[in-house]
Design a protein around this motif. Structure first.
Motif, PDB file in Angstrom:
ATOM      1  N   ALA A 257      -4.021   4.333  10.095  1.00  0.00           N
ATOM      2  CA  ALA A 257      -5.101   4.043  10.795  1.00  0.00           C
ATOM      3  C   ALA A 257      -4.942   4.029  12.325  1.00  0.00           C
ATOM      4  N   HIS A 258      -6.125   4.224  13.009  1.00  0.00           N
ATOM      5  CA  HIS A 258      -5.930   4.477  14.537  1.00  0.00           C
ATOM      6  C   HIS A 258      -5.211   3.553  15.278  1.00  0.00           C
ATOM      7  N   TYR A 259      -4.951   2.323  14.479  1.00  0.00           N
ATOM      8  CA  TYR A 259      -4.199   1.086  15.327  1.00  0.00           C
ATOM      9  C   TYR A 259      -2.631   1.133  14.926  1.00  0.00           C
ATOM     10  N   ALA A 260      -2.301   1.491  13.850  1.00  0.00           N
ATOM     11  CA  ALA A 260      -0.929   1.331  13.190  1.00  0.00           C
ATOM     12  C   ALA A 260       0.221   2.190  13.680  1.00  0.00           C
ATOM     13  N   ALA A 261       1.349   1.536  14.000  1.00  0.00           N
ATOM     14  CA  ALA A 261       2.617   2.156  14.401  1.00  0.00           C
ATOM     15  C   ALA A 261       3.345   2.489  13.208  1.00  0.00           C
ATOM     16  N   ALA A 262       3.061   1.712  12.150  1.00  0.00           N
ATOM     17  CA  ALA A 262       3.808   2.048  10.750  1.00  0.00           C
ATOM     18  C   ALA A 262       3.068   1.173   9.629  1.00  0.00           C
ATOM     19  N   ALA A 263       3.064   1.862   8.382  1.00  0.00           N
ATOM     20  CA  ALA A 263       2.022   1.210   7.577  1.00  0.00           C
ATOM     21  C   ALA A 263       2.925   1.706   6.159  1.00  0.00           C
ATOM     22  N   HIS A 264       3.191   0.631   5.239  1.00  0.00           N
ATOM     23  CA  HIS A 264       3.465   0.745   3.637  1.00  0.00           C
ATOM     24  C   HIS A 264       2.648  -0.020   3.134  1.00  0.00           C
ATOM     25  N   ASP A 265       2.025   0.884   1.882  1.00  0.00           N
ATOM     26  CA  ASP A 265       1.297   0.137   0.813  1.00  0.00           C
ATOM     27  C   ASP A 265       2.248   0.136  -0.201  1.00  0.00           C
ATOM     28  N   ILE A 266       1.971  -1.110  -1.238  1.00  0.00           N
ATOM     29  CA  ILE A 266       2.250  -1.041  -2.281  1.00  0.00           C
ATOM     30  C   ILE A 266       1.315  -0.374  -3.052  1.00  0.00           C
ATOM     31  N   TYR A 267       1.602   0.352  -4.053  1.00  0.00           N
ATOM     32  CA  TYR A 267       0.631   1.326  -4.980  1.00  0.00           C
ATOM     33  C   TYR A 267       0.957   0.526  -6.404  1.00  0.00           C
ATOM     34  N   PHE A 268      -0.147   0.385  -7.205  1.00  0.00           N
ATOM     35  CA  PHE A 268      -0.096  -0.282  -8.482  1.00  0.00           C
ATOM     36  C   PHE A 268      -0.338   0.974  -9.427  1.00  0.00           C
ATOM     37  N   LYS A 269      -0.028   0.897 -10.747  1.00  0.00           N
ATOM     38  CA  LYS A 269      -0.328   1.590 -11.555  1.00  0.00           C
ATOM     39  C   LYS A 269      -1.398   1.500 -12.236  1.00  0.00           C
ATOM     40  N   LEU A 277      -2.853  -0.932  -3.394  1.00  0.00           N
ATOM     41  CA  LEU A 277      -2.995  -2.236  -3.573  1.00  0.00           C
ATOM     42  C   LEU A 277      -2.971  -3.035  -2.570  1.00  0.00           C
ATOM     43  N   TRP A 278      -1.926  -3.018  -1.711  1.00  0.00           N
ATOM     44  CA  TRP A 278      -1.681  -3.972  -0.708  1.00  0.00           C
ATOM     45  C   TRP A 278      -0.909  -3.085   0.463  1.00  0.00           C
ATOM     46  N   GLY A 279      -1.588  -3.509   1.643  1.00  0.00           N
ATOM     47  CA  GLY A 279      -1.177  -2.858   2.876  1.00  0.00           C
ATOM     48  C   GLY A 279      -0.399  -3.602   3.817  1.00  0.00           C
ATOM     49  N   THR A 280       1.009  -3.441   4.443  1.00  0.00           N
ATOM     50  CA  THR A 280       1.484  -4.201   5.433  1.00  0.00           C
ATOM     51  C   THR A 280       1.474  -2.953   6.673  1.00  0.00           C
ATOM     52  N   HIS A 281       0.965  -3.581   7.606  1.00  0.00           N
ATOM     53  CA  HIS A 281       0.966  -2.438   8.834  1.00  0.00           C
ATOM     54  C   HIS A 281       1.287  -3.174  10.001  1.00  0.00           C
ATOM     55  N   ASN A 282       2.154  -2.575  11.018  1.00  0.00           N
ATOM     56  CA  ASN A 282       2.295  -2.909  12.221  1.00  0.00           C
ATOM     57  C   ASN A 282       1.382  -2.359  13.313  1.00  0.00           C
ATOM     58  N   ARG A 283       0.443  -3.377  13.710  1.00  0.00           N
ATOM     59  CA  ARG A 283      -0.787  -3.184  14.452  1.00  0.00           C
ATOM     60  C   ARG A 283      -0.629  -2.908  16.003  1.00  0.00           C
ATOM     61  N   SER A 318      -2.613  -7.142   4.197  1.00  0.00           N
ATOM     62  CA  SER A 318      -3.792  -6.989   3.955  1.00  0.00           C
ATOM     63  C   SER A 318      -4.060  -6.745   2.227  1.00  0.00           C
ATOM     64  N   VAL A 319      -4.891  -7.287   1.552  1.00  0.00           N
ATOM     65  CA  VAL A 319      -4.902  -7.015   0.200  1.00  0.00           C
ATOM     66  C   VAL A 319      -6.309  -7.227  -0.477  1.00  0.00           C
ATOM     67  N   GLY A 320      -6.893  -6.502  -1.032  1.00  0.00           N
ATOM     68  CA  GLY A 320      -8.020  -6.516  -1.789  1.00  0.00           C
ATOM     69  C   GLY A 320      -8.196  -7.597  -3.045  1.00  0.00           C
ATOM     70  N   VAL A 321      -9.046  -8.533  -3.158  1.00  0.00           N
ATOM     71  CA  VAL A 321      -8.915  -9.699  -4.152  1.00  0.00           C
ATOM     72  C   VAL A 321      -9.231  -8.816  -5.552  1.00  0.00           C
ATOM     73  N   GLY A 322     -10.313  -7.878  -5.518  1.00  0.00           N
ATOM     74  CA  GLY A 322     -10.569  -7.055  -6.615  1.00  0.00           C
ATOM     75  C   GLY A 322      -9.799  -6.309  -7.177  1.00  0.00           C
ATOM     76  N   ARG A 323      -8.951  -5.485  -6.300  1.00  0.00           N
ATOM     77  CA  ARG A 323      -7.902  -4.755  -6.847  1.00  0.00           C
ATOM     78  C   ARG A 323      -6.788  -5.457  -7.337  1.00  0.00           C
ATOM     79  N   LEU A 324      -6.620  -6.810  -6.912  1.00  0.00           N
ATOM     80  CA  LEU A 324      -5.409  -7.573  -7.495  1.00  0.00           C
ATOM     81  C   LEU A 324      -5.842  -7.970  -8.826  1.00  0.00           C
TER      82      LEU A 324
END
Ligand code: ATP
Length: 451
Positions: A257-269, A277-283, A318-324
């Motif tokens: 994203a335009h703001y992030a210096a680093a971003a790691h997402d957890i992906y779910f199968k 599923l869930w993002g951790t970002h350094n904004r 940041s995580v979405g409830v519906g996806r969880l």
């Protein structure tokens, strides 16, 4: 998770058992909008409570807020959403159906030039030529007040993070918070997604659980790693998701994203493949700096010990409830054969199950059994809350139904109960039944449910 689980199976279970309904279904629904049914709302509330407990209650330095969905539009100007919250769009020149260009190109990228190159000569899913790649703003607009003009335009928030930043100073002051500290919020967000799909995976009205952690810029790495670990552990320990169904995905520069210096997402199968599923970002200090610039309000922090002033950096979780919810259902879905009979079972963690217990009389036309079972039900409901009364069909059918909605234990009152004050407890996962005295029931169930 059973290897054979596909999306239709999950959608059908969710509908049949009252987890998720299409919104305004009797009018044909509306793409990208869903309602939770009686079971879904219990599961969603349990997931949210678990997150709130782990995030807010178990950290001395994380505070909650619950902000308005509509904010002053300048917030979204400062955050970059009005100018930059876009997805690349491409149109079928014959049907005029619109698609996400990055999805058709099979890459995670927002780079229009790159996407144009990749889509050169490609056809739409209907076999027609495609138009140029354009960007499309996903903010949902409304008007505030009686006049619908450009002055009264406002936006439904596209993420819950924005109002966290505008409340940063309020929370810091009222809670006398010192860095590092976090502000968390659970709430609805709205995105005019070009192509909502995959059931509740990509919707236009979603619910997010977000936490912004304000830190000294020198502590970026350590905190970034901590919040990545938190998300991973939460999925495994609090939601019971198997490690094999999770993987890390690091964003490269074109995806970030335009703001992030680093971003790691957890992906779910998910049934449609490994997806975010869930993002951790350094904004970084992107948000607070921009809000300071646009609002004119000072947002820097003064560290009294080190006698230095700086703009805090932010690590976002940041995580979405519906996806969880979808991940929990997919992860716990099994089809098994027991004594030659097929059963569907949701092996949901007991702490999340919509109903922790179900109580039944063996036969529903024997008043002495029904009365005794009602007595047991009343006592357990007082202690455990979400307990279901189930006297529909025969006992075998009840067990199948409870298996399918993930109820960990069923208690049955039978003729022996009337003689010796014992009942059976049937375990969802092993299907084993044990007899136990009614007056030991509460203690035993508390131990089994880990309460
Ligand atoms: P995607 O790449 O899937 O569009 P994103 O990177 O834009 O997602 P974020 O803005 O980081 O997502 O949002 C944080 C979380 O919110 C995501 O990890 C996801 O769980 C959830 N989320 C985002 N968009 C949607 C959506 N349209 N429907 C359901 N959940 C969503």
């Amino acid at each position: 998770m059973s290897p054979e689980v596909n999306l239709e199976t999950i959608v059908s279970l969710c509908k049949r058992r009252g987890f998720v309904f299409q919104s305004s279904e009797i009018y044909g629904g509306l793409a990208g909008f869903y309602d939770y049914g009686p079971l879904g709302v219990e599961l969603v509330n349990n997931i949210k409570q678990e997150w709130w407990k782990a995030m807010v209650r178990e950290h001395d330095n994380i505070f909650g807020v619950d902000s308005a969905i509509i904010q002053n539009p300048r917030l979204w100007e400062a955050s970059g959403h009005i100018a930059g919250f876009t997805d690349p769009l491409v149109e079928d020149e014959v049907t005029h159906k619109r698609y996400r260009a990055d999805h058709l190109a099979g890459v995670d990228s927002n780079d229009v030039e790159q996407l144009m190159k990749l889509l050169e000569g490609k056809k739409s899913p209907d076999g027609n030529p495609l138009g140029p790649v354009r960007t499309f703003n996903m903010m949902m607009k409304t008007y505030v007040g009686p006049v619908e003009d450009s002055e009264s335009v406002a936006y439904l928030r596209p993420e819950t993070a924005g109002p966290i930043f505008t409340n940063y100073e309020n929370v810091r002051e009222t809670m006398r918070a010192k860095l590092p500290f976090g502000v968390a919020q659970i709430g609805k967000a709205f995105r005019n997604e070009i192509s909502p799909r995959d059931f509740i995976f990509r919707v236009r009205e979603l619910e997010q659980m977000e936490m912004q952690y304000f830190i000294n810029p020198n502590d970026q790495e350590k905190n970034y790693q901590n919040w990545r670990d938190f998300a991973w552990q939460f999925c495994i320990e609090r939601l019971g998701i198997s490690k094999e169904n999770l993987e890390w995905h690091e964003h490269d520069a074109s995806e970030r994203a335009h703001y992030a210096a680093a971003a790691h997402d957890i992906y779910f199968k998910f049934p449609q493949g490994f997806k975010e599923l869930w993002g951790t970002h350094n904004r970084t200090d992107f948000d607070l700096s921009n809000h300071q610039r646009v609002s004119g309000k000072e947002l820097t922090y003064f560290d009294e010990e080190k006698r230095e002033r700086f703009m805090p950096f932010v690590i976002e979780s940041s995580v979405g409830v519906g996806r969880l919810l979808m991940a929990v259902i997919v992860n716990s879905y099994y089809e098994e054969e027991i004594n030659g009979e097929k059963r569907v079972v949701l092996k949901i963690k007991p702490s999340l199950a919509p109903y922790r217990l179900a109580v039944s009389p063996l036969l529903k036309n024997k008043p002495e059994l029904v009365n005794k079972a009602r007595e047991v039900y009343g006592t357990l409901k007082k202690v455990f809350g979400n307990v279901m009364w189930d006297d529909n069909g025969n006992i075998g059918k009840r067990y199948r139904r409870q298996d399918e909605i993930g109820t960990p234990y069923c208690i049955t009152v039978d003729f022996d109960t009337l003689e010796d004050e014992t009942v059976t407890i049937r375990d969802r996962d092993s299907t084993e039944q044990t007899r136990i005295k009614i007056d030991e029931l509460e203690t035993r169930l508390k131990a089994l449910l880990l309460i």
